[in-house]
Design a protein around this motif. Structure first.
Motif, mmCIF file in Angstrom:
data_model
loop_
_atom_site.group_PDB
_atom_site.id
_atom_site.type_symbol
_atom_site.label_atom_id
_atom_site.label_comp_id
_atom_site.label_asym_id
_atom_site.label_seq_id
_atom_site.Cartn_x
_atom_site.Cartn_y
_atom_site.Cartn_z
ATOM 1 N N PHE A 119 0.807 -1.226 0.000
ATOM 2 C CA PHE A 119 0.000 0.000 0.000
ATOM 3 C C PHE A 119 0.840 1.276 0.000
ATOM 4 O O PHE A 119 0.411 2.312 -0.495
ATOM 5 N N CYS A 120 2.085 1.210 0.533
ATOM 6 C CA CYS A 120 2.951 2.391 0.554
ATOM 7 C C CYS A 120 3.761 2.530 -0.738
ATOM 8 O O CYS A 120 4.370 3.573 -0.987
ATOM 9 N N GLY A 121 3.784 1.492 -1.561
ATOM 10 C CA GLY A 121 4.502 1.549 -2.829
ATOM 11 C C GLY A 121 5.994 1.292 -2.719
ATOM 12 O O GLY A 121 6.712 1.428 -3.706
ATOM 13 N N SER A 122 6.503 0.879 -1.546
ATOM 14 C CA SER A 122 7.945 0.685 -1.374
ATOM 15 C C SER A 122 8.411 -0.688 -1.841
ATOM 16 O O SER A 122 9.595 -0.877 -2.123
ATOM 17 N N SER A 123 7.501 -1.655 -1.905
ATOM 18 C CA SER A 123 7.875 -3.003 -2.331
ATOM 19 C C SER A 123 6.678 -3.691 -2.956
ATOM 20 O O SER A 123 5.557 -3.168 -2.913
ATOM 21 N N LYS A 131 5.771 -22.396 -5.899
ATOM 22 C CA LYS A 131 5.250 -22.390 -4.514
ATOM 23 C C LYS A 131 5.896 -21.316 -3.640
ATOM 24 O O LYS A 131 5.796 -21.364 -2.415
ATOM 25 N N ASN A 132 6.553 -20.336 -4.255
ATOM 26 C CA ASN A 132 7.246 -19.298 -3.494
ATOM 27 C C ASN A 132 6.445 -17.997 -3.456
ATOM 28 O O ASN A 132 5.782 -17.646 -4.436
ATOM 29 N N ILE A 133 6.513 -17.318 -2.321
ATOM 30 C CA ILE A 133 6.060 -15.932 -2.206
ATOM 31 C C ILE A 133 7.310 -15.082 -2.034
ATOM 32 O O ILE A 133 8.101 -15.323 -1.102
ATOM 33 N N LYS A 134 7.519 -14.114 -2.914
ATOM 34 C CA LYS A 134 8.730 -13.294 -2.850
ATOM 35 C C LYS A 134 8.367 -11.828 -2.718
ATOM 36 O O LYS A 134 7.430 -11.349 -3.364
ATOM 37 N N GLN A 135 9.104 -11.134 -1.865
ATOM 38 C CA GLN A 135 8.946 -9.692 -1.693
ATOM 39 C C GLN A 135 10.171 -9.006 -2.291
ATOM 40 O O GLN A 135 11.313 -9.364 -1.994
ATOM 41 N N TRP A 136 9.917 -8.011 -3.159
ATOM 42 C CA TRP A 136 10.986 -7.311 -3.868
ATOM 43 C C TRP A 136 10.920 -5.812 -3.564
ATOM 44 O O TRP A 136 9.843 -5.279 -3.319
ATOM 45 N N LYS A 137 12.077 -5.158 -3.614
ATOM 46 C CA LYS A 137 12.117 -3.702 -3.491
ATOM 47 C C LYS A 137 11.601 -3.059 -4.774
ATOM 48 O O LYS A 137 11.867 -3.550 -5.870
ATOM 49 N N MET A 138 10.917 -1.939 -4.619
ATOM 50 C CA MET A 138 10.433 -1.225 -5.799
ATOM 51 C C MET A 138 11.581 -0.486 -6.497
ATOM 52 O O MET A 138 11.561 -0.308 -7.722
ATOM 53 N N GLU A 139 12.574 -0.065 -5.727
ATOM 54 C CA GLU A 139 13.707 0.661 -6.308
ATOM 55 C C GLU A 139 14.615 -0.289 -7.089
ATOM 56 O O GLU A 139 14.848 -1.431 -6.677
ATOM 57 N N THR A 140 15.142 0.197 -8.187
ATOM 58 C CA THR A 140 16.081 -0.588 -8.978
ATOM 59 C C THR A 140 17.398 -0.729 -8.221
ATOM 60 O O THR A 140 17.890 0.254 -7.648
ATOM 61 N N PRO A 141 17.994 -1.931 -8.164
ATOM 62 C CA PRO A 141 19.271 -2.082 -7.435
ATOM 63 C C PRO A 141 20.376 -1.251 -8.069
ATOM 64 O O PRO A 141 20.385 -0.998 -9.284
ATOM 65 N N GLY A 142 21.281 -0.799 -7.241
ATOM 66 C CA GLY A 142 22.370 0.042 -7.717
ATOM 67 C C GLY A 142 23.382 -0.728 -8.549
ATOM 68 O O GLY A 142 23.298 -1.958 -8.711
ATOM 69 N N TYR A 143 24.366 -0.002 -9.048
ATOM 70 C CA TYR A 143 25.394 -0.599 -9.908
ATOM 71 C C TYR A 143 26.204 -1.627 -9.111
ATOM 72 O O TYR A 143 26.706 -1.342 -8.025
ATOM 73 N N ILE A 150 13.766 -9.354 -1.104
ATOM 74 C CA ILE A 150 13.967 -9.020 0.314
ATOM 75 C C ILE A 150 13.655 -10.231 1.172
ATOM 76 O O ILE A 150 14.343 -10.530 2.145
ATOM 77 N N ASN A 151 12.595 -10.944 0.788
ATOM 78 C CA ASN A 151 12.104 -12.048 1.610
ATOM 79 C C ASN A 151 11.516 -13.116 0.696
ATOM 80 O O ASN A 151 10.903 -12.793 -0.324
ATOM 81 N N THR A 152 11.705 -14.375 1.051
ATOM 82 C CA THR A 152 11.137 -15.495 0.285
ATOM 83 C C THR A 152 10.476 -16.464 1.246
ATOM 84 O O THR A 152 11.068 -16.866 2.256
ATOM 85 N N ILE A 153 9.223 -16.836 0.924
ATOM 86 C CA ILE A 153 8.477 -17.794 1.746
ATOM 87 C C ILE A 153 8.119 -18.981 0.862
ATOM 88 O O ILE A 153 7.549 -18.802 -0.224
ATOM 89 N N LEU A 154 8.431 -20.173 1.303
ATOM 90 C CA LEU A 154 8.080 -21.381 0.566
ATOM 91 C C LEU A 154 6.772 -21.929 1.104
ATOM 92 O O LEU A 154 6.663 -22.243 2.294
ATOM 93 N N GLY A 155 5.784 -22.033 0.257
ATOM 94 C CA GLY A 155 4.475 -22.528 0.667
ATOM 95 C C GLY A 155 4.368 -24.035 0.515
ATOM 96 O O GLY A 155 5.236 -24.701 -0.045
ATOM 97 N N LYS A 156 3.236 -24.577 1.001
ATOM 98 C CA LYS A 156 3.010 -26.024 0.929
ATOM 99 C C LYS A 156 2.418 -26.446 -0.409
ATOM 100 O O LYS A 156 2.512 -27.608 -0.794
ATOM 101 N N SER A 157 1.752 -25.502 -1.115
ATOM 102 C CA SER A 157 1.118 -25.827 -2.395
ATOM 103 C C SER A 157 1.243 -24.626 -3.326
ATOM 104 O O SER A 157 1.702 -23.549 -2.922
ATOM 105 N N VAL A 158 0.826 -24.814 -4.558
ATOM 106 C CA VAL A 158 0.899 -23.738 -5.553
ATOM 107 C C VAL A 158 -0.133 -22.666 -5.224
ATOM 108 O O VAL A 158 -1.294 -22.975 -4.932
ATOM 109 N N PHE A 159 0.282 -21.403 -5.272
ATOM 110 C CA PHE A 159 -0.625 -20.287 -5.022
ATOM 111 C C PHE A 159 -1.244 -19.833 -6.346
ATOM 112 O O PHE A 159 -0.594 -19.842 -7.393
ATOM 113 N N THR A 160 -2.500 -19.423 -6.283
ATOM 114 C CA THR A 160 -3.212 -18.990 -7.497
ATOM 115 C C THR A 160 -3.403 -17.480 -7.566
ATOM 116 O O THR A 160 -3.503 -16.923 -8.657
#
Length: 439
Positions: A119-123, A131-143, A150-160
């Motif tokens: 909701f804040c637009g930062s990620s 089966k992974n949930i991944k959180q990414w930064k909105m900013e492009t990584p530097g050189y 930022i974070n990875t969660i492995l789930g028990k089944s495929v998410f839809t």
């Protein structure tokens, strides 16, 4: 004794500068304008014709994906930023102002099933077939920095599907069950399941706080009460009305869309018909007055929220099955993602002139709009305003579906005519598609 004096104020008829328009005195007495309605009708007819002449909704095509576009997400703080995920696990960030891709990352192995921005637009969060949930930064990584989540969660089944709360650090996923997650935890804080059915789509209500969650198998959620609507065919996705807390629209495999009031789930509030193949995605306008749908029949349709038929249909020769659709937050544009790896940008109002308008242009547009509303039910104006060119395949399917419906209703009437009185009650269109409501 009465003395009559003529008094004229130069401010009423003299221009301030030579560049101003000449001021014309007007008397609006109806008796002095006997042909006013005739003149207005002619203007309304011309305005309707010109609207169809200038109706060119297609604006741009954003190409760069190497597989079909499977999901999209809007940025809550930036109108010009959009995210798209494809069937090969690639995710792209686009700048709509420049109409170019600003960032590409390999998010998942297999399909990217869903993407949502915090909701804040930062990620932003992505889910995939791995089966992974991944959180990414909105900013492009530097050189020199690597593109890592930022974070990875492995789930028990495929998410839809995935959706984020509009105020809290909570998100929800669907799959074999509905899971509510806290951003700081790697396990769901609460899970819901009912039977063996998998859930295709889940959405937070953007208005209501008490009942924040809705899925295709869970049109209402409270602490102890659940409702399950069983329809004749599968529903693919749903979208809440952003202005009316209790209404949501779901798109179905039976070519229709259904708007429900979640307080009365025994039958839909409105049935929206016009597509000739399965409807795959739906999204509301920010005003809540209209919504746009994407279909397997290679077309996009815009429906009024209370209307049974679409007011607009968009299609191109190159566009294939439309998988995902979004309505921009400024209510001006529509974005569609389709099988042939392109994202297309459309105008929400096909004949709208983009860019700055002079005051006289604005006045003319508003005047023409009011004239069209005043004479919208006249046969000639209605015929021109409603006419839309359709691809040959869609046109022939529309005719075929109409013939099939007429034959079915004719058969029902004949059977009812020769059956025992009261043995065959009349079933309305709204009631036909709901099998039962389980509590």
């Amino acid at each position: 004794m009465k003395v009559k004096v003529l008094s004229r104020n130069p401010d009423d008829y003299v221009r301030e500068t030579k560049l101003d328009i000449q001021r014309v005195p007007r008397n609006y007495d109806p008796s002095l304008h006997p042909f006013e309605v005739t003149r207005e009708y002619t203007r309304a007819l011309n305005a309707t014709k010109l609207e169809r002449v200038f109706a060119k909704p297609f604006l741009a095509s954003l190409d760069g994906h190497r597989d079909g576009v499977n999901c999209m997400a809007k940025h809550p703080k930036s109108l010009s930023t959009i995210l798209s995920g494809s069937c090969d696990g690639e995710l792209k960030l686009w700048n709509l102002t420049k109409r170019e891709c600003v960032r590409t990352l390999q998010a998942h192995e297999g399909f990217v099933r869903g993407v949502v921005v915090r909701f804040c637009g930062s990620s932003f969060f992505t889910i995939g077939d791995d089966k992974n949930i991944k959180q990414w930064k909105m900013e492009t990584p530097g050189y020199g920095e690597e593109e890592e989540p930022i974070n990875t969660i492995l789930g028990k089944s495929v998410f839809t599907s995935i959706d984020h709360h509009h105020k809290d650090a909570v998100f929800v996923t669907s799959g074999q069950q509905v899971d509510i997650w806290d951003e700081q935890r790697t396990s769901p804080i609460r899970s819901f399941s009912w039977g063996v059915d998998s859930i295709n789509c889940v959405r937070f209500n953007p208005v209501e706080v008490v009942n924040p969650l809705s899925g295709l198998s869970y049109p209402r959620f409270e602490t102890q009460i659940f409702f399950k609507v069983i329809m004749t065919m599968r529903s693919n996705t749903l979208c809440w009305n952003p202005m009316e807390a209790y209404h949501f629209t779901c798109c179905n495999e039976d070519y229709n869309l259904y708007t429900y009031d979640m307080r009365y789930l025994d039958k839909p509030y409105t049935v929206h018909m016009d597509h000739v193949s399965a409807v795959l995605d739906v999204d509301y306008s920010p005003t809540g007055q209209e919504f746009v749908s994407a279909s397997f029949d290679k077309s996009i349709r815009i429906f009024p929220k209370d209307g049974g038929h679409s007011r607009e249909v968009y299609h191109t020769k190159r566009m294939q099955h439309v998988i995902c659709i979004k309505w921009s937050s400024d209510n001006k544009y529509i974005l569609s993602g389709s099988d042939e790896m392109n994202i297309r940008l459309w105008k929400a109002n096909a004949a709208e002139k983009l860019g700055m308008l002079a005051p006289r242009e604005k006045a003319a547009v508003n005047y023409n709009q009011k004239l069209k509303e005043k004479f919208q039910h006249h046969p000639q104006i209605r015929r021109i305003a409603r006419h839309r060119h359709l691809p040959k395949a869609v046109y022939s399917q529309v005719k075929e579906i109409r013939i099939m419906k007429e034959a079915r209703s004719r058969k029902e009437r004949n059977v009812r005519k020769h059956a025992k009185p009261g043995s065959m009650p009349v079933v309305t269109e709204k009631e036909k598609h709901v099998v039962t409501v389980v509590k």
